[in-house]
Design a protein around this motif. Structure first.
Motif, mmCIF file in Angstrom:
data_model
loop_
_atom_site.group_PDB
_atom_site.id
_atom_site.type_symbol
_atom_site.label_atom_id
_atom_site.label_comp_id
_atom_site.label_asym_id
_atom_site.label_seq_id
_atom_site.Cartn_x
_atom_site.Cartn_y
_atom_site.Cartn_z
ATOM 1 N N LYS A 66 -6.872 13.610 13.399
ATOM 2 C CA LYS A 66 -5.596 13.611 12.674
ATOM 3 C C LYS A 66 -4.582 12.643 13.272
ATOM 4 O O LYS A 66 -3.843 11.988 12.538
ATOM 5 C CB LYS A 66 -5.038 15.030 12.627
ATOM 6 N N CYS A 67 -4.533 12.549 14.593
ATOM 7 C CA CYS A 67 -3.566 11.622 15.183
ATOM 8 C C CYS A 67 -3.970 10.171 14.913
ATOM 9 O O CYS A 67 -3.118 9.306 14.708
ATOM 10 C CB CYS A 67 -3.418 11.876 16.685
ATOM 11 N N ARG A 68 -5.286 9.923 14.882
ATOM 12 C CA ARG A 68 -5.754 8.552 14.654
ATOM 13 C C ARG A 68 -5.523 8.098 13.216
ATOM 14 O O ARG A 68 -5.450 6.895 12.943
ATOM 15 C CB ARG A 68 -7.229 8.443 15.040
ATOM 16 N N LEU A 69 -5.423 9.040 12.292
ATOM 17 C CA LEU A 69 -5.084 8.663 10.912
ATOM 18 C C LEU A 69 -3.751 7.933 10.876
ATOM 19 O O LEU A 69 -3.562 6.969 10.125
ATOM 20 C CB LEU A 69 -5.015 9.907 10.027
ATOM 21 N N PHE A 77 0.848 -1.193 0.000
ATOM 22 C CA PHE A 77 0.000 0.000 0.000
ATOM 23 C C PHE A 77 0.881 1.239 0.000
ATOM 24 O O PHE A 77 1.889 1.301 0.703
ATOM 25 C CB PHE A 77 -0.886 0.052 1.255
ATOM 26 N N PHE A 78 0.454 2.233 -0.790
ATOM 27 C CA PHE A 78 1.053 3.565 -0.768
ATOM 28 C C PHE A 78 -0.026 4.489 -0.209
ATOM 29 O O PHE A 78 -1.032 4.747 -0.877
ATOM 30 C CB PHE A 78 1.469 3.996 -2.183
ATOM 31 N N LEU A 79 0.165 4.965 1.014
ATOM 32 C CA LEU A 79 -0.898 5.673 1.723
ATOM 33 C C LEU A 79 -0.562 7.145 1.952
ATOM 34 O O LEU A 79 0.594 7.514 2.151
ATOM 35 C CB LEU A 79 -1.169 5.017 3.087
ATOM 36 N N ALA A 80 -1.602 7.959 1.946
ATOM 37 C CA ALA A 80 -1.502 9.374 2.294
ATOM 38 C C ALA A 80 -2.882 9.828 2.734
ATOM 39 O O ALA A 80 -3.885 9.140 2.505
ATOM 40 C CB ALA A 80 -1.014 10.203 1.114
ATOM 41 N N LYS A 114 4.240 18.882 10.468
ATOM 42 C CA LYS A 114 3.123 19.040 11.398
ATOM 43 C C LYS A 114 2.208 17.819 11.356
ATOM 44 O O LYS A 114 1.782 17.304 12.399
ATOM 45 C CB LYS A 114 2.339 20.307 11.053
ATOM 46 N N GLU A 115 1.894 17.354 10.142
ATOM 47 C CA GLU A 115 1.041 16.171 10.005
ATOM 48 C C GLU A 115 1.738 14.948 10.578
ATOM 49 O O GLU A 115 1.125 14.142 11.291
ATOM 50 C CB GLU A 115 0.697 15.943 8.530
ATOM 51 N N LEU A 116 3.022 14.807 10.303
ATOM 52 C CA LEU A 116 3.783 13.675 10.831
ATOM 53 C C LEU A 116 3.748 13.659 12.352
ATOM 54 O O LEU A 116 3.558 12.601 12.971
ATOM 55 C CB LEU A 116 5.231 13.738 10.324
ATOM 56 N N LEU A 117 3.942 14.816 12.969
ATOM 57 C CA LEU A 117 3.949 14.894 14.434
ATOM 58 C C LEU A 117 2.584 14.546 15.017
ATOM 59 O O LEU A 117 2.505 13.961 16.109
ATOM 60 C CB LEU A 117 4.379 16.295 14.881
ATOM 61 N N MET A 118 1.507 14.903 14.316
ATOM 62 C CA MET A 118 0.175 14.497 14.769
ATOM 63 C C MET A 118 0.058 12.972 14.767
ATOM 64 O O MET A 118 -0.487 12.378 15.702
ATOM 65 C CB MET A 118 -0.895 15.107 13.865
#
Length: 527
Positions: free
Chosen positions: A473-476, A296-299, A453-457
């Motif tokens: 966002k953190c649960r993603l 899987f390639f996820l975003a 920022k997204e990575l840290l979440m």
């Protein structure tokens, strides 16, 4: 005689065998189901409905008093159709639609205006999906309808309970309060990532309201049990995702996965380089013990991989089956379709297209009655699409092009079509949003954050902060990190700070820098 009712909430984390446990409990209750009562299983997608039905049918006979379906179909069947007409809320004939009603008059209260519109439409028999839950709650305000509803259902199972809304839970809980039904809720707090559907989330009165799957864990009205085993992922991945779960610590339980591949962070910041590094890592036994068959390639967003979805990117079949290039060229000419539009126009998934291409090869090499003049008809039958003449003055000579394809494919040896098709089906690359990947799994997964920022979440391990994250966002991050069975790679499209590197180190994530990048870095340091 009615037995003791045990209303329960089952916390089932990723890879815990949730569906297997759900099926086991359903079968257990089917054996004690009275003929005049219903057993209901609510799901949130049609695919989940089909999976549960298929697995149930292998174990028990599906009687008319067993219902498996989506939340909307449940409410229409058990509330709106039987009681809506009696209460003069809807007519006999109903049309369920996904139309979205927008109110464009800012001078009026938009919520009141929208309510007036949907209320009028419902009386005319037109019900939007958004209004089904609201209308159902309205029906339950009638005491006689509520009593009959509660007496009709003996067992209610709710799958993926974390995806339900607070309003939907109020309807489920009506059955518990009626004291004639047993309610079994199954879900995972850390996989609650569907809040984007809740259009009231930005309103002040919704801020800080706990989802029932969190709130019920501190109450005694539902007994709480937890599935603590992880049957999906390697020990390394299980240890990693345990940092991010607020309700449960899983135990690695799939002894068939003995590999201890490290969780990797790819330090490249260009998507092309990140994908190249991931490809290399997947075939490097120092990092990945076995070459993954599914990846899987996820975003978070669809657009991240938009330039790669059109590419023939299957990591195994591209290497082993070069015939696809010439067949795709032929089909493009045959149907006058651009190559990158074949999947869309022919309405096929990548794997389905490849299997049909294999059937062309098989026909050419293994049909003893093969006739070149009949091959065009065979192609049209295989792809269920007639070839249309373009009417252009300059066009390909399709007969010559067909003969050239036959010449190219002739004598390409294939031992067994079924074996090759099976192998092809096993080797897949899928480009998905994290939301679309929920409930799925792959051997290896690449997860790309759009910025630090997204990575840290995603890497947030403070339980209180995770609980209070209204945007999910953190649960993603948890959902994405828990998809792989054997190999997990993470990357970010912007440079990360030393502090973030320290966080990755804390979670025992290995940093990966390609050899050529290391050499360039050493050269810069020397100068």
């Amino acid at each position: 005689m009615k037995g003791k009712l045990n209303n329960s909430l089952i916390i089932a984390a990723a890879g815990s065998g949730k569906t297997t446990e759900l099926i086991r409990k359903i079968i257990q209750k089917v054996n004690s189901l009275p003929n005049d009562k219903h057993l209901v299983v609510i799901t949130y997608t049609n695919s989940a409905t089909n999976e549960i039905l298929e697995r149930l049918q292998k174990k028990v006979s599906i009687q008319p008093n067993i219902f498996v379906g989506t939340i909307h179909s449940f409410l229409v069947k058990f509330l709106i159709k039987p009681y809506g007409k009696v209460l003069e809320l809807v007519p006999s004939e109903l049309i369920i639609t996904d139309y979205e009603i927008k109110v464009n008059k800012p001078s009026q209260n938009p919520y009141i205006k929208k309510y007036m519109i949907v209320n009028r439409l419902s009386k005319e028999g037109v019900i939007t999906y958004d209004y089904i839950v609201t209308l159902s709650k309205k029906i339950l305000e009638n005491e006689e309808a509520k009593k009959r509803f509660c007496n009709r259902i003996r067992y209610l199972f709710v799958d993926e309970f974390q995806d339900s809304t607070n309003t939907q839970f109020e309807i489920f809980d009506t059955l518990r309060k009626g004291k004639n039904s047993e309610v079994i809720l199954v879900g995972d707090p850390e996989q609650r990532i569907m809040n984007f559907r809740n259009k009231t989330k930005k309103r002040k009165d919704s801020t800080g309201v706990k989802h029932p799957i969190d709130a019920l864990q501190n109450k005694k009205v539902y007994s709480i049990s937890k599935l603590s085993c992880n049957y999906r992922s390697s020990e390394t991945i299980v240890n990693f995702i345990n940092h991010f779960h607020s309700s449960i610590q899983q135990e690695w339980s799939n002894i068939k996965i003995s590999s201890k591949n490290p969780v990797m962070f790819i330090q490249s910041t260009k998507l092309k380089s990140i994908i190249s590094d991931f490809n290399n890592l997947c075939t490097n036994q120092n990092y990945c013990k076995e070459v993954p068959k599914t990846r899987f390639f996820l975003a978070h967003e669809n657009k991240l991989y938009k330039d790669y979805r059109k590419v023939d990117f299957n990591h195994k079949s591209k290497e082993n089956f070069p015939l696809f290039t010439c067949v795709y060229d032929f089909l493009s000419t045959f149907y006058n379709i651009k190559k990158d539009q074949l999947l869309l126009v022919l309405e096929l998934e990548e794997i389905e297209l490849r299997k049909k291409c294999l059937s062309l090869l098989f026909e050419i090499n293994y049909n003893t009655d093969f006739v070149l003049e009949d091959f065009e008809s065979f192609v049209e039958t295989t792809f269920n699409r007639k070839r249309e003449e373009t009417g252009e003055e300059v066009k390909f000579n399709i007969k010559n092009r067909t003969k050239r394809l036959v010449d190219e494919l002739s004598n390409r040896m294939i031992v067994n079509y079924e074996d090759m098709a099976k192998e092809l089906n096993e080797y897949q690359d899928s480009f998905l949003t994290i939301h679309k990947s929920k409930g799925l799994q792959a051997d290896a997964v690449l997860v790309v954050a759009k910025n630090e920022k997204e990575l840290l979440m995603w890497l947030e391990d403070d339980k209180d902060k995770r609980l209070l994250d209204q945007q999910d966002k953190c649960r993603l991050g948890y959902v994405a990190f828990s998809r792989p069975k054997e190999f997990l790679c993470i990357a970010c499209l912007t440079p990360i700070s030393k502090e973030t590197i320290e966080i990755l180190n804390k979670f025992k994530v290995n940093l990966y820098t390609p050899l050529e990048d290391q050499e360039q870095l050493s050269f810069k340091n020397m100068n």
